[in-house]
Design a protein around this motif. Structure first.
Motif, mmCIF file in Angstrom:
data_model
loop_
_atom_site.group_PDB
_atom_site.id
_atom_site.type_symbol
_atom_site.label_atom_id
_atom_site.label_comp_id
_atom_site.label_asym_id
_atom_site.label_seq_id
_atom_site.Cartn_x
_atom_site.Cartn_y
_atom_site.Cartn_z
ATOM 1 N N GLY A 77 0.826 -4.281 2.097
ATOM 2 C CA GLY A 77 1.927 -3.696 1.345
ATOM 3 C C GLY A 77 2.737 -2.657 2.104
ATOM 4 N N LEU A 78 2.350 -2.323 3.348
ATOM 5 C CA LEU A 78 3.135 -1.358 4.139
ATOM 6 C C LEU A 78 4.461 -2.000 4.552
ATOM 7 C CD1 LEU A 78 0.359 -0.008 6.564
ATOM 8 C CD2 LEU A 78 1.266 1.115 4.522
ATOM 9 N N ASP A 79 5.454 -1.172 4.907
ATOM 10 C CA ASP A 79 6.718 -1.752 5.381
ATOM 11 C C ASP A 79 6.731 -1.873 6.903
ATOM 12 O OD1 ASP A 79 6.904 0.872 6.058
ATOM 13 O OD2 ASP A 79 8.872 1.222 5.124
ATOM 14 N N GLY A 95 -15.237 -9.622 4.113
ATOM 15 C CA GLY A 95 -15.528 -8.599 3.116
ATOM 16 C C GLY A 95 -14.707 -7.359 3.412
ATOM 17 N N ARG A 96 -13.458 -7.574 3.854
ATOM 18 C CA ARG A 96 -12.603 -6.455 4.285
ATOM 19 C C ARG A 96 -11.806 -5.914 3.100
ATOM 20 N NH1 ARG A 96 -9.954 -5.464 9.591
ATOM 21 N NH2 ARG A 96 -7.875 -4.595 9.360
ATOM 22 N N PRO A 97 -11.704 -4.568 2.965
ATOM 23 C CA PRO A 97 -10.888 -3.995 1.895
ATOM 24 C C PRO A 97 -9.436 -4.459 2.047
ATOM 25 C CG PRO A 97 -12.122 -2.273 3.057
ATOM 26 C CD PRO A 97 -12.295 -3.541 3.827
ATOM 27 N N THR A 135 -5.408 -0.764 21.911
ATOM 28 C CA THR A 135 -4.750 0.489 21.560
ATOM 29 C C THR A 135 -3.715 0.196 20.477
ATOM 30 O OG1 THR A 135 -4.973 1.198 23.844
ATOM 31 C CG2 THR A 135 -3.337 2.372 22.501
ATOM 32 N N VAL A 136 -3.717 0.968 19.387
ATOM 33 C CA VAL A 136 -2.677 0.810 18.357
ATOM 34 C C VAL A 136 -1.692 1.969 18.503
ATOM 35 C CG1 VAL A 136 -2.152 0.685 15.884
ATOM 36 C CG2 VAL A 136 -4.239 -0.398 16.772
ATOM 37 N N LEU A 137 -0.424 1.619 18.813
ATOM 38 C CA LEU A 137 0.610 2.619 19.078
ATOM 39 C C LEU A 137 1.710 2.493 18.026
ATOM 40 C CD1 LEU A 137 1.533 4.756 21.221
ATOM 41 C CD2 LEU A 137 2.828 2.897 22.312
ATOM 42 N N PRO A 153 -4.796 2.758 8.129
ATOM 43 C CA PRO A 153 -5.826 2.695 7.093
ATOM 44 C C PRO A 153 -7.216 2.342 7.631
ATOM 45 C CG PRO A 153 -3.829 1.593 6.369
ATOM 46 C CD PRO A 153 -3.615 1.944 7.803
ATOM 47 N N GLY A 154 -7.248 1.568 8.735
ATOM 48 C CA GLY A 154 -8.538 1.156 9.280
ATOM 49 C C GLY A 154 -9.407 2.319 9.716
ATOM 50 N N MET A 155 -8.775 3.459 10.026
ATOM 51 C CA MET A 155 -9.532 4.592 10.558
ATOM 52 C C MET A 155 -10.370 5.291 9.496
ATOM 53 S SD MET A 155 -8.850 4.629 13.742
ATOM 54 C CE MET A 155 -8.806 6.179 14.622
ATOM 55 N N PRO A 167 -11.718 -16.011 21.059
ATOM 56 C CA PRO A 167 -11.873 -14.872 21.971
ATOM 57 C C PRO A 167 -10.531 -14.247 22.324
ATOM 58 C CG PRO A 167 -11.970 -16.926 23.192
ATOM 59 C CD PRO A 167 -11.846 -17.306 21.745
ATOM 60 N N THR A 168 -10.503 -12.936 22.469
ATOM 61 C CA THR A 168 -9.371 -12.270 23.121
ATOM 62 C C THR A 168 -9.992 -11.423 24.233
ATOM 63 O OG1 THR A 168 -9.198 -10.101 22.042
ATOM 64 C CG2 THR A 168 -8.345 -12.005 20.798
ATOM 65 N N GLU A 169 -9.161 -10.781 25.034
ATOM 66 C CA GLU A 169 -9.711 -9.949 26.113
ATOM 67 C C GLU A 169 -10.375 -8.679 25.574
ATOM 68 O OE1 GLU A 169 -6.731 -10.120 25.149
ATOM 69 O OE2 GLU A 169 -5.497 -8.379 25.656
ATOM 70 N N MET A 215 1.582 -2.765 18.999
ATOM 71 C CA MET A 215 2.643 -1.825 18.616
ATOM 72 C C MET A 215 3.031 -2.034 17.163
ATOM 73 S SD MET A 215 5.125 -1.388 21.892
ATOM 74 C CE MET A 215 4.897 -2.923 22.760
ATOM 75 N N ILE A 216 3.337 -0.916 16.491
ATOM 76 C CA ILE A 216 3.714 -0.963 15.079
ATOM 77 C C ILE A 216 5.222 -0.781 14.935
ATOM 78 C CG2 ILE A 216 3.463 0.231 12.862
ATOM 79 C CD1 ILE A 216 0.568 0.657 13.606
ATOM 80 N N PHE A 217 5.829 -1.730 14.191
ATOM 81 C CA PHE A 217 7.279 -1.740 13.967
ATOM 82 C C PHE A 217 7.575 -1.869 12.474
ATOM 83 C CE2 PHE A 217 6.459 -4.047 17.992
ATOM 84 C CZ PHE A 217 7.162 -3.245 18.873
HETATM 85 O O1 TXA Z 1 -8.082 -5.801 19.946
HETATM 86 C C1 TXA Z 1 -7.750 -5.925 18.778
HETATM 87 O O2 TXA Z 1 -6.808 -5.258 18.295
HETATM 88 C C2 TXA Z 1 -8.505 -6.927 17.905
HETATM 89 C C3 TXA Z 1 -8.263 -8.333 18.473
HETATM 90 C C4 TXA Z 1 -8.822 -9.414 17.599
HETATM 91 O O3 TXA Z 1 -6.891 -8.513 18.676
HETATM 92 N N1 TXA Z 1 -8.121 -6.822 16.537
HETATM 93 C C5 TXA Z 1 -8.479 -5.759 15.761
HETATM 94 O O4 TXA Z 1 -8.062 -5.837 14.449
HETATM 95 O O5 TXA Z 1 -9.116 -4.839 16.169
HETATM 96 P P1 TXA Z 1 -8.639 -4.907 13.295
HETATM 97 O O6 TXA Z 1 -8.089 -5.488 12.050
HETATM 98 O O7 TXA Z 1 -10.104 -4.839 13.405
HETATM 99 O O8 TXA Z 1 -7.962 -3.538 13.520
HETATM 100 C C6 TXA Z 1 -6.582 -3.346 13.262
HETATM 101 C C7 TXA Z 1 -6.243 -1.881 13.181
HETATM 102 C C8 TXA Z 1 -6.786 -1.256 11.907
HETATM 103 O O9 TXA Z 1 -7.242 0.047 12.200
HETATM 104 C C9 TXA Z 1 -5.549 -1.234 11.019
HETATM 105 O O10 TXA Z 1 -5.610 -0.221 10.039
HETATM 106 C C10 TXA Z 1 -4.443 -0.970 12.028
HETATM 107 O O11 TXA Z 1 -4.827 -1.726 13.165
HETATM 108 N N2 TXA Z 1 -3.142 -1.454 11.543
HETATM 109 C C11 TXA Z 1 -2.741 -2.737 11.352
HETATM 110 N N3 TXA Z 1 -1.485 -2.779 10.863
HETATM 111 C C12 TXA Z 1 -1.068 -1.504 10.738
HETATM 112 C C13 TXA Z 1 0.133 -0.882 10.282
HETATM 113 N N4 TXA Z 1 1.178 -1.599 9.851
HETATM 114 N N5 TXA Z 1 0.188 0.478 10.299
HETATM 115 C C14 TXA Z 1 -0.853 1.214 10.748
HETATM 116 N N6 TXA Z 1 -2.008 0.685 11.190
HETATM 117 C C15 TXA Z 1 -2.133 -0.653 11.182
#
Ligand code: TXA
Ligand code: MG
Length: 349
Positions: A116-118, A59-61, A184-186, A231-233, A34-36, A101-103
């Motif tokens: 494969g991303l940097d 089954g994730r790409p 949130t992904v920033l 890519p997930g979007m 679990p996470t929050e 956060m993305i670094f």
């Molecule tokens: O709340 C969450 O973030 C949950 C819990 C388990 O921590 N995790 C989650 O992971 O939602 P996932 O894999 O379902 O979604 C990760 C998202 C995807 O849209 C992916 O494309 C993006 O983050 N992502 C991951 N690494 C990235 C990167 N280096 N650059 C751009 N997007 C990235």
């Protein structure tokens, strides 16, 4: 493979279950925890073979990168190339919590994690079970949401079991996730920090700290595959078995339109679900009504969205008619997920 579920009521008294999970992680296995935000499916982020098992179980790409989870602020240093000072401010304010956060990544992170991303996505969750698991494992944990790829993210251990039973060895059951939507992904590598996926840490909260934040075009629109930053979007997401249609307008207009549509679908013999709010729920005449919460409390509505989508599946609903939610505060994250669940089918009331 038999999937075991271990209930954690308290991280101290149930530490043997967490230790067992940590040993699996160290041995190169995957574990759901679990996470929050939502349940994650974790593996040792520094072990490419272990990470590979995550992609297989879901089954994730393989071109969709994973988030790396850490338990201490210092853990980030060896995983990335440079740490902008604005990121330090954000960590102090929002970690542990639902901010990823993305670094620029360091060579320590295998390509399997980042597709494969940097760059690498990093977050420190605030759920005590997640934090303890990372600590006991002694390694950063790569973890996507613990659902079958394309399906709604799990907010309860039972959801994980519904999706992954027989495909993973262990689920730690820490009860229901309180945020209920993914982090949130920033993107901190952009000129101006850019929200690639809205979540529990809102645009408004980030603006207060940073003064300048962008929201990627993909937040409320389908993304074009050529130039997608996250890519997930681009993949189908959060799809329940029922078809979802979003209806937009003033509350009384939405109610009127949904009532007409519900009657038509019911006449065709379809089982109709209605995704309503506290303010509107009493005005529906037809169908199975589920309430997200009050429009005055978007965080509560966010925490119930995935639960409701999975509940409609359990109820055997064929079509879900969902009210549009205003896109401020957590509303942006709600509509980001709801529009994807609906494959962007929106009707103006
Ligand atoms: O709340 C969450 O973030 C949950 C819990 C388990 O921590 N995790 C989650 O992971 O939602 P996932 O894999 O379902 O979604 C990760 C998202 C995807 O849209 C992916 O494309 C993006 O983050 N992502 C991951 N690494 C990235 C990167 N280096 N650059 C751009 N997007 C990235
Ligand atoms: Mg996911």
């Amino acid at each position: 493979m038999k999937t075991r579920v271990l209930k954690i009521n308290d991280v101290e008294s149930d530490c043997s279950a967490i230790l067992e999970a940590a040993r699996l992680i160290q041995a190169g296995e995957v574990v759901a925890f679990p996470t929050e935000t939502v349940y994650g499916l974790g593996a040792n982020a520094l072990d490419a073979a272990a990470v590979q098992k995550i992609f297989e179980a879901k089954g994730r790409p393989s071109d969709n990168p994973l988030i790396v989870h850490i338990s201490k602020r210092q853990d980030v240093d060896r995983l990335i190339k440079e740490l902008p000072s604005s990121a330090i401010t954000l960590m102090e304010r929002f970690w542990p919590g639902p901010l990823t956060m993305i670094f620029k990544k360091s060579p320590l992170i295998p390509d399997a994690v980042t597709a494969g991303l940097d760059t690498v996505a990093i977050r420190m969750p605030r759920h005590p079970v997640a934090l303890r698991l990372i600590e006991c494992s002694g390694v950063p944990i790569a973890a996507p949401s613990a659902n079958r790829s394309g399906h709604t993210s799990p907010t309860m251990a039972q959801h994980v079991l519904d999706d992954l039973d027989g495909r993973i060895p262990l689920i730690l059951d820490g009860g229901r996730c309180d945020v209920g939507l993914e982090s949130t992904v920033l993107d901190m590598t952009a000129e101006v920090p850019t929200i690639l996926r809205p979540g529990g840490i809102t645009y408004e909260m980030l603006m207060q700290v940073l003064g300048e934040v962008r929201v990627d075009d993909g937040a409320l629109k389908p993304v074009k595959t050529q130039r997608v930053k996250s890519p997930g979007m681009k993949y189908t997401h959060y799809a329940p078995h029922a078809q979802v249609v979003v209806v937009r307008g003033e509350p009384h207009q939405m109610v009127a339109r949904i009532n007409v549509m519900a009657e038509e679908y019911a006449k065709q013999g379809m089982k109709v679900g209605i995704l309503a709010t506290q303010e509107t729920k009493d005005y529906y005449k037809e169908g199975q009504v589920l309430v997200l919460g009050s429009r005055k409390q978007p965080a509560t509505m966010a925490s119930n969205l995935f639960w409701a989508l999975r509940r409609f599946d359990d109820l055997g609903v064929d079509i879900v008619l969902a009210e549009w939610i205003e896109t401020k505060d957590e509303g942006l994250a709600i509509m980001n997920r709801m529009l994807r669940a609906a494959a962007f089918r929106v009707i103006e009331a």
